[in-house]
Design an enzyme around this catalytic site. Structure first.
Site, PDB file in Angstrom:
ATOM      1  N   GLY A 289       0.894  -1.131   0.123  1.00 37.04           N
ATOM      2  CA  GLY A 289       0.089  -0.125  -0.064  1.00 37.04           C
ATOM      3  C   GLY A 289       0.766   1.080   0.131  1.00 37.04           C
ATOM      4  O   GLY A 289       2.064   1.197   0.028  1.00 37.04           O
ATOM      5  N   VAL A 294       3.736  -5.168   3.204  1.00 37.78           N
ATOM      6  CA  VAL A 294       3.768  -6.204   4.497  1.00 37.78           C
ATOM      7  C   VAL A 294       4.075  -7.457   4.048  1.00 37.78           C
ATOM      8  O   VAL A 294       3.938  -8.103   3.045  1.00 37.78           O
ATOM      9  CB  VAL A 294       2.150  -6.231   4.856  1.00 37.78           C
ATOM     10  CG1 VAL A 294       2.019  -7.100   5.996  1.00 37.78           C
ATOM     11  CG2 VAL A 294       1.642  -4.924   5.091  1.00 37.78           C
ATOM     12  N   ASP A 405      -9.661   5.763  10.566  1.00 37.27           N
ATOM     13  CA  ASP A 405      -9.354   5.017   8.944  1.00 37.27           C
ATOM     14  C   ASP A 405     -10.142   3.730   9.023  1.00 37.27           C
ATOM     15  O   ASP A 405      -9.508   2.534   8.657  1.00 37.27           O
ATOM     16  CB  ASP A 405      -7.856   4.925   8.851  1.00 37.27           C
ATOM     17  CG  ASP A 405      -7.716   4.726   7.236  1.00 37.27           C
ATOM     18  OD1 ASP A 405      -8.713   5.232   6.461  1.00 37.27           O
ATOM     19  OD2 ASP A 405      -6.840   4.315   6.752  1.00 37.27           O
TER      20      ASP A 405
END
Ligand SMILES: *[C@@H]1O[C@H](CO)[C@@H](O)[C@H](O)[C@H]1NC(C)=O
Ligand SMILES: *[C@@H]1O[C@H](CO)[C@@H](O)[C@H](O)[C@H]1NC(C)=O
Ligand SMILES: *[C@@H]1O[C@H](CO)[C@@H](O)[C@H](O)[C@H]1NC(C)=O
Ligand SMILES: *[C@@H]1O[C@H](CO)[C@@H](O)[C@H](O)[C@H]1NC(C)=O
Length: 593
Positions: A289, A294, A405
């Protein structure tokens, strides 16, 4: 301990009673004839079992019903009386001449001794010595005419006696009761094995002794059993001591384990080399992202982690600080746990618990794929889980944590599909009393951002902004699609929240993806809660606590919230502005896609 002591005493008493009982043949009172003395332990009659009496205490009955004591040396004495209490037996010579048996009579091998005795020497004389004050005691039953037999007490100085006419026969001990007993007079024998007998009160005049039968053997058995029980008791006590120590030890281990776990709970700091090792040189990429990449990693054989490597380029490290500061201090089943972090020069990484099922986004937007489809019940559970997690962030910690978020992408699912809120990069800490949060830049993701975050004109930014995002998320779960989806055929369905509001408002049921009974109700409930959360004004939105209650409660009790899309309500023209915000958002989203 008392329990064991009682058990022990019980066993002992049982044993003792058991030993006293039985063997009636020994317990029965015996006598010779009707008049003879009572024969009990330690005496026994010859025809009784051996273990009824003690060795040397054998008695027999004569033809005349007289009681006879048989001493080991072949000497027989008639028993006149047995005094068990004083341990005394009254006997006499059956032939009225004890002197005749004296030579053989030795009590050394028997349990008896004379109650009173004198040592004497016997003489066979040829002349009469019976004169006044003579030390010579005549023994008539041994004397024959012309040869009288005399006894002289050994203490007498024999050498001063004139023994010219006498011949020394032998030395002997003679019972004495004021005079020597040579004839058939009764005398007393005593026995001394007293310790093995106990006295018993009896109705009869004679005191009776009561002893443990078959003493020698039984006493050993008793001793062994008693000893065994004692051993058991000691073992039990030792075990108690041991086990109390064990409990102490176990407690210690427990505390130690807790401390270790506690240490493990606190996010620990890792070096970049550690991060490389944990991720096996960044081998297994899970996602990517704007924030970074990750990777899947492995702390130990059992513990898997997700390692988020933050982009160096990104900002002043605020995201990093946010995450470590907020997630490091909180623990909740619906919040992803931060296991560790890395801050090695400019390299920054966050290490989370690994959740195998990835994010909710994959499941709600991939409904076409059968495997990914979640039941309405499961969706409801997930909604409750997320709401509980957000409520915890808002109310459960020392400081209120605003996530800013909340969106499907940031909800991870564990192997049981329990939702866990992740990605605290935009989070803000504030006090619980604080009603408004200052914010210099817009935080969040388009489509989920509350209007007041976009523009202060619509109210103050607060925890209600998260409620708004949650409402949007909930509606996406209901719709199984993005709330704003320009690809749908009908334009009325482009903005799903509005479509569903109108749909429900005119009393229509939701019938998409309905499989089971109750699904319609759940879908409607989730939709109503979602619409309540996306109310335009922050004050009109429920708190997360209320949201949880609404989700957990029965759906049919919920009433339709006011229309969140105020511009569709012609009377409230002053609220037409929001509509443009949505359109702006829509425009931005459309551009992005
Ligand atoms: C001995 O005693 C029994 C009963 O105990 C009796 O029948 C018997 O006649 C007695 N014998 C003599 C010789 O007294
Ligand atoms: C005493 O001596 C005489 C003659 O020697 C003998 O006949 C008699 O049996 C003796 N008595 C005892 C008791 O020994
Ligand atoms: C008997 O006793 C006397 C004195 O006590 C002793 O001198 C003598 O030797 C003894 N005789 C026997 C046969 O033991
Ligand atoms: C035994 O002798 C004593 C005297 O020495 C006498 O008084 C007693 O009556 C006698 N006993 C018997 C049973 O003959």
């Amino acid at each position: 301990m008392d329990r064991y002591l009682c058990l022990f005493l019980f066993l002992f008493v049982t044993l003792f009673v058991e030993m006293r009982g039985g063997r009636d043949e020994c317990m029965a009172s015996n006598r010779c004839g009707d008049q003879g003395p009572l024969i009990q332990f330690p005496f026994r009659l010859q025809d009784q079992p051996r273990d009824c009496g003690y060795k040397g205490f054998e008695l027999s009955c004569t033809e005349n019903n007289q009681t006879m004591l048989d001493l080991p040396v072949p000497v027989k004495l008639l028993v006149k009386k047995i005094a068990y209490k004083s341990r005394e037996i009254i006997v006499q010579d059956p032939d009225n001449c004890l002197a005749r048996q004296l030579r053989k009579l030795s009590l050394a091998a028997s349990p008896f001794h004379f109650k009173s005795e004198r040592d004497v020497t016997l003489f066979n004389c040829s002349s009469d010595k019976t004169e006044p004050y003579s030390p010579y005691q005549s023994i008539p039953c041994l004397s024959i005419p012309g040869n009288p037999v005399y006894a002289v007490e050994s203490s007498t100085l024999v050498r001063y006696l004139d023994l010219s006419s006498c011949r020394r026969l032998y030395n002997a001990s003679v019972p004495y009761d004021g005079g020597f007993i040579f004839n058939g007079s009764a005398f007393s024998l005593k026995w001394s094995h007293s310790k093995i007998c106990r006295l018993k009160k009896s109705k009869s005049t004679e005191p009776e002794t009561e002893c443990i039968k078959g003493v020698s053997k039984k006493i050993i058995v008793t001793g062994v059993i008693f000893g065994f029980l004692l051993l058991v008791l000691v073992i039990v006590m030792l075990y108690r001591v041991y086990s109390s120590n064990k409990v102490e030890r176990e407690n210690k281990v427990k505390v130690k384990k807790f401390l270790e776990d506690y240490e493990a709970l606190k996010p620990s700091r890792y070096s970049y080399a550690d991060v490389k090792r944990i991720t096996s040189q960044f081998k297994d990429k899970l996602g990517q992202g704007g924030y970074g990449i990750v990777y899947k990693g492995k702390l130990s054989d059992e513990v898997f982690v997700a390692v988020k490597i933050l982009n160096n380029s990104q900002g002043n490290g605020e995201e990093f600080i946010n995450e470590v500061a907020t997630m490091g201090t909180i623990h909740h089943v619906n919040i992803v746990r931060l296991v560790g972090f890395c801050a090695d020069r400019f390299k920054r990484a966050l290490i989370y618990e690994y959740l195998p099922n990835e994010s909710l986004e994959k499941f709600i937007f991939s409904r076409a794929v059968k495997n990914y489809s979640l039941s309405w019940k499961k969706l409801q559970e997930i909604a409750i889980g997320i709401a509980t997690g957000i409520e915890y962030l808002h109310q459960g910690c020392d400081q209120r944590i605003l996530h800013f978020d909340i969106k499907p992408h940031n909800i991870l699912l564990d192997h049981n599909f329990n939702p866990k809120i992740s990605d605290f990069g935009l989070a803000k800490l504030c006090s619980k009393e604080q009603s408004a949060v200052s914010m210099t830049v817009v935080r969040g993701t388009m489509g989920y951002i509350a209007p007041e975050v976009l523009s202060r004109n619509f109210g103050n930014v607060s925890y209600k902004s998260d409620v708004y995002s949650f409402g949007m998320l909930l509606l996406e779960m209901v719709g199984g699609r993005k709330n704003i989806d320009v690809s749908v055929e009908s334009t009325s369905q482009v903005y799903f929240p509005e479509w569903i509001y109108n749909h429900l408002d005119i009393g229509q049921e939701l019938h998409s993806r309905i499989e089971e009974e109750g699904d319609v109700a759940i879908a409607k409930k989730l939709a109503i809660v979602g619409l309540s959360c996306i109310q335009w004004c922050p004050v009109d939105r429920p708190s997360m606590k209320i949201v949880v209650q609404m989700l957990e409660g029965e759906g049919d009790k919920l009433t339709m919230p006011p229309n969140p899309f105020a511009s569709t309500v012609p009377t409230k023209t002053n609220l037409s502005k929001p509509r443009t915000v949505f359109q702006q958002e829509l425009a931005i989203i459309s551009e992005l896609e």
